[in-house]
Design a protein around this motif. Structure first.
Motif, PDB file in Angstrom:
ATOM      1  N   SER B  49       0.839  -1.213   0.000  1.00 36.38           N
ATOM      2  CA  SER B  49       0.000   0.000   0.000  1.00 36.38           C
ATOM      3  C   SER B  49       0.867   1.254   0.000  1.00 36.38           C
ATOM      4  N   GLN B  93      -7.537   0.764  -0.895  1.00 36.65           N
ATOM      5  CA  GLN B  93      -7.824  -0.410  -0.067  1.00 36.65           C
ATOM      6  C   GLN B  93      -8.987  -0.085   0.881  1.00 36.65           C
ATOM      7  N   ASP B 178      -5.596  -1.534  -5.131  1.00 30.94           N
ATOM      8  CA  ASP B 178      -5.017  -1.994  -3.868  1.00 30.94           C
ATOM      9  C   ASP B 178      -6.020  -2.874  -3.129  1.00 30.94           C
ATOM     10  N   GLU B 179      -5.773  -4.161  -3.123  1.00 31.71           N
ATOM     11  CA  GLU B 179      -6.626  -5.121  -2.411  1.00 31.71           C
ATOM     12  C   GLU B 179      -8.099  -4.927  -2.769  1.00 31.71           C
TER      13      GLU B 179
HETATM   14 MG   LIG Z   1      -2.073  -2.819   2.072  1.00 29.73          MG
END
Ligand SMILES: [Mg+2]
Ligand SMILES: Nc1ncnc2c1ncn2[C@@H]1O[C@H](COP(=O)(O)OP(=O)(O)O)[C@@H](O)[C@H]1O
Lengths: 457, 263
Positions: B49, B93, B178-179
């Motif tokens: 991240s 995220q 991100d995720e």
């Molecule tokens: Mg992360």
């Protein structure tokens, strides 16, 4: 419980330069001496005289008074106000105060009803509007019926007003179009004090929407900027009394957009009979020092009340809201949300008093104070004041203070907004929860635009 | 898709960055060309991240070394909003909630910021409404979500869909996810992955950051990078994911097998 939030560097400038009690007494005497003479004599004169008597044993407040602890009126007390002269206003002077989606307009200039600027011929049936000065004595039983009429600024208004408006919504009449009530001031080359007055009577079963606004008429020929010479300085000391009969509904918006040279002290005194519904949306944006006291007394059972307030204080402004909701009967509901946005070295005060005596069982009250501080020197003092004696009640309250979060700003930047637009959008989001309740799209967007531009300046 | 001689979109050389004085990225290098889909996998805390925040210009992160170019220009010369307008998009995220701001207004302001920057026509509320309604279909989002405050009260899956909706609208050259898969049930994952697949083109690229191999079944990468301790330690093709799934990250991140609890 009280929450006082000062950001890191904000220094407390107390004790202030107090104006002594003797000076305040003299000042009050001078205000009375300089009040505007009545044009029409009659029963109104008697009303004014009675208020004069009330004032005899009263004092103007200082920050030593609990109710004025955070609001120092020294700057007001140092100003000598003169009686206001009649003003000539053209319809273009009113342009910035009118919008096309509010066609029903009632205009009061320097406290005097201005029928020539009002749209009396388009009034819907079921509603009557009169000048207070020439109203028949039959309205007298409605006047001064609210609690808190003895309070010093309210009594001063009663002793000083020369005119105003009476709006009466007839029994079972449903008025869809909002009524736009404008209290405008034309300031002069010396400071003037104005005592606007309104009486709103909502008869049983009626429903209406009222937008009440306070501000100044500024045109290039009337420079409002020369504060030092006292030019453009004025003081609005306003009182609006509202009575809602059984089952009546009133949607009320009140904006205070006074010029920066102005002072504003205002009272909105409301009494609600059984089954009535009252909502008040307030926007306090202008004036160097302002104070608003909405006072709602619930005299009947099963009433519903919604108070939504937004205060914007920037530069060196001080804006104070002291609200009161007094429950007197069972089964009443009141919801209150007050928001403040404070920037620069400005200061906002919110004191929300809720009284629930023994008789008011099954009361349901909720109060929330949310505050956004935009600078490290901005300050807000917020305090719920709950006095609950009844035991079978639901009363919730809370207060939050926040700043614009870097994470939120970054999220918006990562979507292509520059920092300024990101902050604007966040502030707008904060303000919109209140402004969206204003029942005019044009006025809503005007309010948001001016809030954003005031924050930027 | 890997295309011979396609343009380099992102070039990262020996990047190091810190937050709160702690070095997190320690010499990260990576190159992404037009048309490609890259995946970065790695254990929690390895700096994935952080890498995405450094690329998008989050103020909490300080670049302490290395070079990054985006479409040939020095990325660090650009303010965060200009990186977005130039075509970098991060699907967060943890997308933020913005009370009081309608999703529709937010999307329009974002869209018009980019249009203005590019010297293209900004859309008024009516025209934008048409555009966004077409775009909603990409992530099968209910139009009712446009009138709600940005992400406020959205479920985890709805927030991620809203992120991909923004990506579809802004048409980035480099989309960083991100995720995006974490916390999604299988139906939502399919919808989101399907949305992303509709957006890939020969002239753009996607960088997926994920913890799990599952997403890679739906969005098939051309390259997989394994990140550990702030740098890329291994790069391979899509087969690498299966191997990681079976053998764990230790297989690539540690030269010598470690005992449990030794780290
Ligand atoms: Mg992360
Ligand atoms: N804003 C921050 N402040 C302090 N530490 C941070 C911050 N962001 C990340 N870190 C630290 O950096 C390391 C890497 O975090 P992160 O990039 O979120 O890893 P990943 O996404 O791979 O799980 C972690 O040890 C984390 O605690």
């Amino acid at each position: 419980m009280s929450l006082q939030v000062t950001n890191l560097e904000a220094e407390l400038k107390e004790p202030q330069s107090l104006v002594s009690e003797r000076d305040r007494a003299q000042y009050l005497a001078q205000l009375i001496e300089h009040r505007n003479p009545l044009v029409v004599s009659g029963w109104l004169g008697t009303v004014r005289d009675r208020a004069l008597n009330l004032l005899r044993d009263q004092a103007l407040p200082s920050t030593r008074d609990e109710d004025w602890r955070f609001t120092d009126l020294s700057a007001l007390y140092r100003t000598t106000f003169q009686p206001v002269k009649p003003a000539i206003v053209t319809s273009t002077d009113l342009d910035t105060w009118t919008t096309s989606d509010l066609p029903i307009r009632i205009v009061v200039i320097n406290g005097v009803f201005a029928p020539e600027h009002s749209t009396l011929d388009t009034l819907p049936s079921g509603i009557t509007v009169q000048s207070l000065a020439t109203a028949e004595e039959a309205i007298q039983p409605y006047l001064l019926q609210q609690q808190g009429m003895n309070e010093v600024f309210t009594a001063l208004n009663t002793a000083s007003f020369t005119d105003g408006v009476v709006i009466r919504v007839g029994k079972n009449q449903v008025i869809e179009t909002p009524i736009h009530l404008l209290f405008l001031t034309v300031a002069g080359d010396v400071p003037v004090a104005i005592a606007p007055r309104a009486l709103i009577i909502a008869e049983s079963g009626s429903a209406a929407t009222l937008i009440e606004e306070y501000g100044a008429i500024a045109s290039s020929s009337r420079a409002m900027t020369h504060q030092e010479s006292g030019e453009g300085t004025y003081w609005t000391n306003a009182v609006t009394e509202i009575s809602l009969a059984d089952n009546a509904q009133l949607h009320h918006t009140r904006t205070q957009r006074e010029a920066t040279a102005g002072f504003h002290i205002g009272k909105t005194a409301v009494a609600q009979s059984r089954d009535s519904r009252y909502s008040l949306t307030t926007l306090n944006i202008g004036a160097q020092i302002s104070r608003h006291n909405p006072e709602i007394v619930l005299t009947g059972i099963q009433t519903e009340t919604h108070l939504n307030g937004l205060t914007l204080a920037v530069q060196s402004q001080l804006s104070d809201t002291h609200s009161l909701i007094h429950f007197a009967q069972p089964h009443c509901i009141a919801k209150q949300l007050n928001k403040c946005i404070v920037n620069d070295r400005a200061r906002a005060v919110f004191n929300g008093r809720i009284e629930v005596p023994k008789a008011a069982q099954q009361t349901n009250a909720a109060q929330l104070s949310r505050n956004l501080l935009l600078s490290s020197k901005a300050r807000v003092d917020t305090k719920p004041q709950l006095e609950i004696v009844a035991d079978d009640v639901k009363c919730a309250h809370g207060a939050t203070v926040s700043q614009l979060e870097d994470e939120e700003i970054f999220y918006l930047q990562s979507r292509g907004l520059d920092r300024e637009s990101a902050c604007d959008l966040l502030v707008k989001g904060f303000a919109a929860e209140i402004t969206e309740k204003v029942p005019s799209e044009k006025l809503r967007s005007q309010l948001l635009t001016s809030i954003l531009s005031l924050i930027r300046d | 898709m890997i295309i011979e001689n396609s343009d380099v979109i992102l070039s990262v050389k020996d990047l190091s960055a810190e937050v709160d004085g702690i070095e997190i990225l320690k010499g990260l290098s990576l190159e992404i060309k037009a048309g490609e889909i890259h995946a970065i996998m790695g254990p929690n805390g390895s700096g994935k991240s952080t890498f995405s925040k450094v690329l998008t210009g989050h103020p909490a992160y300080t670049v302490t070394g290395g070079e990054v170019t985006f479409k040939g220009q020095n990325l660090f010369d650009l303010e965060p909003q200009d990186r977005a307008r130039e075509g970098i998009f991060l699907s967060f995220q943890y997308p933020l909630e913005i009370p009081g701001v309608s999703n529709l207004d937010f999307l329009r302001v974002a869209y018009n910021s980019k249009q203005k920057y590019k010297g293209l026509e900004e859309l008024d509320a009516f025209d934008f409404d048409d555009l966004i309604r077409e775009t909603l279909d990409i992530v099968k989002m209910n139009p009712a979500f446009l009138d709600r405050s940005v992400n406020e009260g959205f479920s985890g899956g709805e927030k991620k869909r809203n992120e991909i909706l923004q990506m579809a609208l802004l048409e980035p050259t480099l989309g960083i996810l991100d995720e995006t898969d974490s916390g999604l049930d299988i139906d939502a994952l399919r919808i989101v992955a399907n949305g992303v697949n509709q957006l890939t083109r020969p002239d753009n690229a996607v960088l997926m950051i994920t913890h799990y191999q599952r997403l890679l079944d739906y969005i098939v990468p051309d390259y997989i990078h394994v990140m550990e301790g702030g740098r890329i330690v291994t790069t391979g093709g899509k087969e690498l994911a299966l191997e990681l799934e079976e053998r764990g990250y230790e297989w690539v991140t540690d030269k010598e097998p470690v005992e449990v609890g030794a780290r």
